[in-house]
Design a protein around this motif. Sequence first.
Motif, PDB file in Angstrom:
ATOM      1  N   ARG A  53       0.685  -1.090  -0.122  1.00  0.00           N
ATOM      2  CA  ARG A  53       0.080  -0.008   0.069  1.00  0.00           C
ATOM      3  C   ARG A  53       0.839   1.198   0.143  1.00  0.00           C
ATOM      4  NH1 ARG A  53      -0.712   2.414   5.120  1.00  0.00           N
ATOM      5  NH2 ARG A  53       0.248   0.878   6.913  1.00  0.00           N
ATOM      6  N   THR A  54       0.189   2.348  -0.300  1.00  0.00           N
ATOM      7  CA  THR A  54       1.111   3.388  -0.437  1.00  0.00           C
ATOM      8  C   THR A  54       1.076   3.993   1.111  1.00  0.00           C
ATOM      9  OG1 THR A  54      -0.809   4.833  -0.793  1.00  0.00           O
ATOM     10  CG2 THR A  54       0.362   4.053  -2.751  1.00  0.00           C
ATOM     11  N   VAL A  55       2.210   4.747   1.320  1.00  0.00           N
ATOM     12  CA  VAL A  55       2.551   5.884   2.528  1.00  0.00           C
ATOM     13  C   VAL A  55       2.776   7.194   1.980  1.00  0.00           C
ATOM     14  CG1 VAL A  55       3.317   4.026   3.914  1.00  0.00           C
ATOM     15  CG2 VAL A  55       4.869   5.081   2.293  1.00  0.00           C
ATOM     16  N   LEU A  56       3.219   7.942   2.721  1.00  0.00           N
ATOM     17  CA  LEU A  56       3.257   9.494   2.241  1.00  0.00           C
ATOM     18  C   LEU A  56       4.579   9.588   1.495  1.00  0.00           C
ATOM     19  CD1 LEU A  56       2.408  12.265   2.664  1.00  0.00           C
ATOM     20  CD2 LEU A  56       4.056  12.463   4.661  1.00  0.00           C
ATOM     21  N   SER A  57       5.413   8.881   1.835  1.00  0.00           N
ATOM     22  CA  SER A  57       6.813   8.696   0.990  1.00  0.00           C
ATOM     23  C   SER A  57       7.703   7.714   1.395  1.00  0.00           C
ATOM     24  CB  SER A  57       7.479  10.128   1.341  1.00  0.00           C
ATOM     25  OG  SER A  57       8.186  10.110   2.490  1.00  0.00           O
ATOM     26  N   ILE A  58       8.209   7.199   0.382  1.00  0.00           N
ATOM     27  CA  ILE A  58       9.297   6.104   0.590  1.00  0.00           C
ATOM     28  C   ILE A  58      10.676   6.509   0.071  1.00  0.00           C
ATOM     29  CG2 ILE A  58      10.180   3.718   0.095  1.00  0.00           C
ATOM     30  CD1 ILE A  58       7.394   3.094  -0.255  1.00  0.00           C
ATOM     31  N   THR A  59      11.643   7.020   0.875  1.00  0.00           N
ATOM     32  CA  THR A  59      12.857   7.581   0.537  1.00  0.00           C
ATOM     33  C   THR A  59      13.993   6.559   0.252  1.00  0.00           C
ATOM     34  OG1 THR A  59      13.608   7.570   2.756  1.00  0.00           O
ATOM     35  CG2 THR A  59      12.509   9.444   2.270  1.00  0.00           C
ATOM     36  N   THR A  60      14.066   5.548   0.528  1.00  0.00           N
ATOM     37  CA  THR A  60      15.019   4.407   0.441  1.00  0.00           C
ATOM     38  C   THR A  60      14.431   3.187   0.033  1.00  0.00           C
ATOM     39  OG1 THR A  60      16.662   6.056   1.233  1.00  0.00           O
ATOM     40  CG2 THR A  60      17.340   3.671   0.825  1.00  0.00           C
ATOM     41  N   ASN A  99      13.699  -4.176   1.982  1.00  0.00           N
ATOM     42  CA  ASN A  99      13.727  -3.029   2.897  1.00  0.00           C
ATOM     43  C   ASN A  99      13.276  -1.623   2.409  1.00  0.00           C
ATOM     44  OD1 ASN A  99      15.424  -0.561   4.204  1.00  0.00           O
ATOM     45  ND2 ASN A  99      14.961  -1.799   5.722  1.00  0.00           N
ATOM     46  N   ALA A 100      12.382  -1.003   3.131  1.00  0.00           N
ATOM     47  CA  ALA A 100      12.006   0.361   2.638  1.00  0.00           C
ATOM     48  C   ALA A 100      11.882   1.181   3.809  1.00  0.00           C
ATOM     49  CB  ALA A 100      10.501   0.339   2.135  1.00  0.00           C
ATOM     50  N   ARG A 101      12.316   2.544   3.651  1.00  0.00           N
ATOM     51  CA  ARG A 101      12.269   3.448   4.705  1.00  0.00           C
ATOM     52  C   ARG A 101      11.586   4.691   4.156  1.00  0.00           C
ATOM     53  NH1 ARG A 101      16.819   2.093   8.329  1.00  0.00           N
ATOM     54  NH2 ARG A 101      17.798   0.238   7.585  1.00  0.00           N
ATOM     55  N   GLY A 102      11.027   5.376   4.864  1.00  0.00           N
ATOM     56  CA  GLY A 102      10.136   6.552   4.423  1.00  0.00           C
ATOM     57  C   GLY A 102       9.284   7.432   5.682  1.00  0.00           C
ATOM     58  N   THR A 103       8.283   7.827   5.388  1.00  0.00           N
ATOM     59  CA  THR A 103       7.435   8.527   6.079  1.00  0.00           C
ATOM     60  C   THR A 103       6.000   8.202   6.033  1.00  0.00           C
ATOM     61  OG1 THR A 103       8.824  10.408   6.323  1.00  0.00           O
ATOM     62  CG2 THR A 103       6.486  10.771   7.069  1.00  0.00           C
ATOM     63  N   GLY A 104       5.291   7.953   6.935  1.00  0.00           N
ATOM     64  CA  GLY A 104       3.804   7.307   6.949  1.00  0.00           C
ATOM     65  C   GLY A 104       2.881   8.595   6.829  1.00  0.00           C
TER      66      GLY A 104
END
Length: 120
Positions: free
Chosen positions: A26-33, A96-101
Motif C-alpha cells: 500500500r502507499t505511504v506518504l513517502s518512501i525515501t530509500t 527493505n523500505a524506509r520513509g514517512t507514513g
Amino acid sequence: QVQLVESGGGLLQPGGSLRLSCVASRTVLSITTMGWYRQAPGKERELVATITTGGITDYADSVKGRFTISRDDAKITVSLQMNSLKAEDTAVYYCNARGTGFNLRPFVSWGPGTQVTVSS
C-alpha cells in the motif's frame, strides 16, 4: 508502514543470473530509500544495495559490477538483477523500505525474505 513481499528467489548454478522483485502492499506518504539486504547462515544481515527516490544507489563491495538495483515508484517496487552469481551469494534476501507514513512518523519495513541458493 508498508508490507513488502519479495519474489524471484531460487536455486541456480554459479555464474547464473536471477532477478528479485519486491512490491509494497500500500502507499505511504513517502518512501525515501528501498533496498536489499541478505543474511547467510551463521552471519549477520548485511546490506546488498539501496536506491533513493532520486536514483542514488549504493552497493556492497562484494556485489559491485554484478548486481543492479532499480525501483519503480509508480508501482512501488524495487528489483535486484543479480548476474555472475557465486556460491557466497547464497543467503536469504530481504527487501527493505524506509520513509514517512501518513501519520508523519518515519518507518522501516522488512519483507519476509526469499532464499537464493547458488550451488553446483
